[in-house]
Design a protein around this motif. Structure first.
Motif, mmCIF file in Angstrom:
data_model
loop_
_atom_site.group_PDB
_atom_site.id
_atom_site.type_symbol
_atom_site.label_atom_id
_atom_site.label_comp_id
_atom_site.label_asym_id
_atom_site.label_seq_id
_atom_site.Cartn_x
_atom_site.Cartn_y
_atom_site.Cartn_z
ATOM 1 N N ALA A 83 0.805 -1.230 0.000
ATOM 2 C CA ALA A 83 0.000 0.000 0.000
ATOM 3 C C ALA A 83 0.838 1.282 0.000
ATOM 4 N N PRO A 84 1.961 1.371 0.749
ATOM 5 C CA PRO A 84 2.746 2.616 0.674
ATOM 6 C C PRO A 84 3.272 2.911 -0.737
ATOM 7 N N LEU A 104 1.623 2.200 -3.475
ATOM 8 C CA LEU A 104 0.467 2.767 -4.191
ATOM 9 C C LEU A 104 0.315 4.240 -3.830
ATOM 10 N N ILE A 118 -2.062 7.205 -5.408
ATOM 11 C CA ILE A 118 -3.323 6.479 -5.231
ATOM 12 C C ILE A 118 -3.582 6.361 -3.736
ATOM 13 N N ASP A 119 -4.801 6.632 -3.335
ATOM 14 C CA ASP A 119 -5.143 6.481 -1.924
ATOM 15 C C ASP A 119 -5.531 5.030 -1.665
ATOM 16 N N PRO A 120 -4.653 4.242 -1.063
ATOM 17 C CA PRO A 120 -4.987 2.821 -0.891
ATOM 18 C C PRO A 120 -6.058 2.582 0.159
ATOM 19 N N GLN A 121 -6.273 3.576 1.032
ATOM 20 C CA GLN A 121 -7.213 3.356 2.134
ATOM 21 C C GLN A 121 -8.668 3.384 1.680
ATOM 22 N N SER A 122 -8.901 3.839 0.461
ATOM 23 C CA SER A 122 -10.285 3.862 -0.016
ATOM 24 C C SER A 122 -10.550 2.739 -1.017
ATOM 25 N N ILE A 123 -9.602 1.835 -1.156
ATOM 26 C CA ILE A 123 -9.791 0.733 -2.109
ATOM 27 C C ILE A 123 -10.279 -0.492 -1.357
ATOM 28 N N PRO A 124 -11.433 -1.024 -1.718
ATOM 29 C CA PRO A 124 -11.832 -2.299 -1.109
ATOM 30 C C PRO A 124 -11.128 -3.459 -1.811
ATOM 31 N N ARG A 135 -11.569 -6.486 2.627
ATOM 32 C CA ARG A 135 -10.801 -5.742 3.622
ATOM 33 C C ARG A 135 -10.278 -4.438 3.042
ATOM 34 N N TYR A 136 -10.039 -3.519 3.958
ATOM 35 C CA TYR A 136 -9.474 -2.228 3.584
ATOM 36 C C TYR A 136 -8.098 -2.093 4.225
ATOM 37 N N VAL A 137 -7.314 -1.230 3.644
ATOM 38 C CA VAL A 137 -5.959 -0.987 4.132
ATOM 39 C C VAL A 137 -5.957 0.241 5.020
ATOM 40 N N LEU A 176 -2.907 2.735 6.572
ATOM 41 C CA LEU A 176 -1.460 2.977 6.628
ATOM 42 C C LEU A 176 -1.077 3.442 8.025
ATOM 43 N N VAL A 221 1.199 -1.595 7.082
ATOM 44 C CA VAL A 221 -0.125 -1.811 6.468
ATOM 45 C C VAL A 221 -0.967 -2.639 7.426
ATOM 46 N N GLU A 275 -16.092 4.612 3.255
ATOM 47 C CA GLU A 275 -14.709 4.189 3.065
ATOM 48 C C GLU A 275 -14.288 4.328 1.596
ATOM 49 N N LEU A 276 -15.271 4.365 0.692
ATOM 50 C CA LEU A 276 -14.955 4.319 -0.727
ATOM 51 C C LEU A 276 -14.474 5.643 -1.286
ATOM 52 N N VAL A 325 -3.436 12.432 -0.652
ATOM 53 C CA VAL A 325 -2.475 11.561 -1.322
ATOM 54 C C VAL A 325 -2.290 12.008 -2.765
#
Lengths: 266, 495
Positions: free
Chosen positions: A103-104, A106, A111-117, B378-380, B382, B392, B402-403, B409
């Motif tokens: 993820a880091p 990405l 890209i914001d990985p925290q909003s990707i399911p 699941r969601y990530v 950081l 992670v 969450e979407l 970023v």
């Protein structure tokens, strides 16, 4: 030896001009043959017009696209950035393995990985079923189906027979394609090798390769923005996205971009 | 002998919030009615009260003078759910529980007859207090003679304790000492009464009733009547919470998943018919008793609380399709987790659903979790840390919010265009790696990573292992490390 010295003299005398030239017009044998262009701010408008990032969402809608090769992740980053910039275009990343992207990295690509399911499926067939369910829900405009197996030496076994058993069949692909058209969505499949996603239902196939570059970082190419983390301990690479198959156009077009390696990878 | 026990779960909304987020107890925090800036403050802790926060304020107003306050919404459904748990606990010690309308934290338990069972009324009240404490809440129990008197005395008490009022006169005397802010809710009325020097309930009772309504309003007059014992505090009977459980032992053991689903459908239909009014099923647990005395439990969570059997059955079907049940099933039991139904769930006509919405995504994820397991979606998150696998954190997302991506970023990337970076893949937890796999290629490194020296030191030598260095086209590499403490090679991921 004499030949090298002559080269050195020519580079020294045309030093500034040489460095300001477009990255891909530096005399590489490939660059003259292929319709490539750089992402550099080189001012060559003609080259820029030809060299456009090929994975754009509006061109993938209603289609199944395969992106294969070791640089598939890097090549898909531009598309994900575009999707995230357009608010209200949710997408889902379905993995057929337990090796998700770091993820880091990405985040370093914008890209914001925290909003990707992320959906973890045990095998490709289950991943295709999950993709079908996601498309059917009408919630997603882009479904990223990650079918890479990553030959790590630890998770590969069973040979071709096992691989064939895990392959997504034409019926499932047909359903996915129908759903893509019906729901105005795009399905991008990341695979290891070109043709892993068998069948004529795949509209476009791209092959993404990666290789070590010339040693000049992308930041310097673009005028030397030192604020960016160019990374002294990381090497420069480039990735190439080649259009391997298209139902509407001629294959062979290549897109290139300079890539920073991770820290420590020289 | 006392007739009723008032169980005052003071600052109930705040207690519910701190049950959910226990770490906030050390900080100023407030419980809101909703998660919006215009929401009212339902309760605040002492640290927040010191900053000037008072119940009833808007959250936006609080933020103006106390931006450091921690806040979260506590929904009515959540309050009701916890109130039902407390009521169910109290019914083990009494035969009747009443609740105060509009205040889910105030309950009255009938003491008649039950106090003698525990030896003394005080022992019974202490039993009540312990039972509530076991459920995770603090309370003040006042054993009195009237609902009004016991409630006022409990509201005026400063610490959680059990108090026994000896007689009616004792109760009236204690009520007379109660400060006015516990009796009269209207701030304007309190201010007017304070100008007359009236600061306690006893002083209020001394006033003539004829002018009370016209001067101070109907609520003050009502308090006056209640204090004189002419009328009681309104209360609502709290029914015994229905145990949302149904079980069935079929005449023949069930072999296939279709048979199990058919029996489950019958159970679900019976369960839904017995649901209390306004309640919905938030989660369902199916327990299968196998022929070899084994047990199997499957839990499903619908995207939204529902009372539709078809929705629950669809999720159960997805779960049972992938489950391998090798033994015949001799008995079934389903257990539902209930919650208060939201208003929009009872609309007659379905609203026009927008083209693509987060709600549809949440429904799709609920179905995927049902078919692939709870850990499927699941969601990530950081987290700043040195070790790659700890940078992670994988968590289960709950809502559609969450979407939506964070702009920060993208903004950071936009500042440095053209700096694309290689994207590695990393295992969720590093995998052991056989040393012989690293023979033919080239190792790049080592890079020492040493961290957590203060608790469990971890020293790793990181390498990139290029499998085919001769090939120009493929630069695929393994991301490996040698753990100096455990003396073994691990595979972090791939490049």
């Amino acid at each position: 030896m004499l030949y090298r010295a002559r080269d050195l003299i020519s580079i020294t005398s045309f030093g500034e001009a040489y460095h300001n030239k477009p990255y891909l017009d530096r005399g590489d044998a490939e660059s003259t043959a292929e319709p490539v262009c750089s992402t550099a701010c080189d001012g060559a408008s003609k080259t820029q017009a030809r060299n456009r990032y090929p994975l754009r969402l509006e061109r993938l809608i209603g289609r199944i696209t395969e992106l294969s090769g070791p640089a598939a992740l890097e090549a898909s980053c531009g598309l994900l950035r575009e999707v995230q910039r357009r608010r209200g275009v949710p997408f889902v990343w379905i993995l057929a393995h337990r090796l998700p992207p770091f993820a880091p990295d990405l985040a370093a690509n914008g890209i914001d990985p925290q909003s990707i399911p992320f959906v973890f499926a045990p095998q490709p067939v289950a991943a295709a079923q999950a993709a079908e369910r996601c498309l059917r829900s009408r919630a997603f405009e882009l479904v990223l189906l990650d079918l890479t197996n990553q030959a790590t030496g630890t998770n590969r076994g069973g040979g071709d027979r096992a691989a064939a058993a895990q392959r997504i069949d034409d019926a499932a692909l047909g359903r996915l394609l129908r759903l893509c058209r019906q729901e105005r969505a795009a399905l991008l499949a990341l695979t290891d090798r070109h043709g892993d996603l068998a069948g004529s239902l795949v509209f476009t196939r791209f092959a993404a390769a990666r290789r070590k570059g010339s040693g000049r970082s992308g930041a310097r190419e673009r005028g030397g923005s030192d604020s960016c983390e160019s990374g002294e301990s990381s090497a420069d690479y480039e990735y190439r996205v080649t259009l391997a198959k298209s139902k509407t156009g001629r294959p062979g077009a290549v897109y290139r971009e300079v890539l920073r390696g991770p820290h420590g990878m020289l | 002998m006392a007739h009723t026990a008032c169980c005052n779960l003071f600052e109930f909304a705040l207690q519910v919030l701190l049950r959910r987020v226990p770490d906030w107890e050390a900080h100023p925090c407030v419980a809101l009615a909703h998660d919006t800036p215009q929401a009212r403050v339902l309760g605040c802790n002492a640290a927040a009260a010191e900053l000037g926060v008072q119940p009833g304020m808007r959250y936006a107003a609080v933020l103006e003078f106390a931006p450091q306050v921690y806040a979260a919404g506590v929904s009515q459904a959540e309050l009701h759910q916890h109130q039902q748990r407390v009521i169910a606990g109290l019914y083990a010690l009494t035969d009747e529980v009443l609740c105060k309308p509009g205040d889910p934290g105030v309950l009255w338990a009938n003491a008649a007859g039950f106090a003698l069972l525990q030896g003394s009324p005080r022992a019974w009240a202490q039993q009540l207090s312990m039972r509530i404490e076991r459920l995770g809440f603090r309370s003040r129990i006042v054993l009195g003679f009237t609902r009004f008197g016991s409630y006022l005395v409990s509201a005026a008490a400063q610490t959680p304790a059990v108090e026994l009022l000896q007689s009616v006169e004792d109760e009236r005397r204690k009520v007379a000492e109660v400060p006015l802010h516990a009796v009269v809710t209207s701030r304007q009325s309190r201010r007017r009464l304070a100008r007359l020097g009236i600061r306690t309930a006893g002083a209020l009772v001394q006033l003539p009733r004829s002018e009370l309504r016209s001067r101070f309003g109907a609520d003050v007059e009502l308090v006056h009547r209640q204090a004189l014992g002419e009328c009681e505090l309104p209360a609502q009977h709290a029914a015994v919470p229905v145990q949302p459980v149904a079980s069935r032992r079929p005449p023949q053991p069930l072999i296939s998943s279709e048979q199990i689903l058919l029996e489950t459908q019958l159970l679900l239909e019976a369960l839904v018919q017995c649901l209390p009014r306004g309640e919905c099923i938030a989660a369902l647990t199916l327990q299968l008793s196998l022929d070899d005395r084994g047990q199997r439990r499957e839990r499903i969570v619908p995207a939204n609380p529902t009372e539709q059997v078809a929705v629950l059955l669809r999720l159960l079907r997805l779960r049972l399709e992938r489950a391998v049940i090798d033994q015949p099933v001799s008995a079934l039991r389903i257990e539902a987790e209930l919650c208060r139904a939201a208003v929009q769930q009872h609309q007659l006509f379905r609203e026009t659903v927008p083209e693509r919405s987060g709600k549809q995504a949440v429904e799709a994820f609920a179905a995927l979790r049902a078919s692939l397991g709870e850990e499927a979606v699941r969601y990530v998150q950081l987290v700043p840390h040195h070790l790659p696998e700890r940078r992670v954190q994988w968590r289960q997302g709950a809502g559609s919010q969450e979407l939506s991506p964070r702009g920060s970023v993208q903004a950071q990337y936009a500042d440095c265009p053209g700096t694309a970076q290689m994207v590695r893949r990393a295992f969720i937890s590093p995998q052991p790696l056989a040393r012989h796999l690293l023979r033919s290629g080239k190792l790049i490194g080592p890079y020492l990573l040493s961290c957590d020296w203060w608790q469990s030191p971890s020293r790793r030598l990181y390498y990139y292992y290029v499998m085919s260095p001769a090939s120009d086209e493929s630069t695929s590499a393994l991301w490996v490390y040698y753990d100096l403490d455990r003396r073994r090679w691990m595979l972090q991921g791939t490049v």
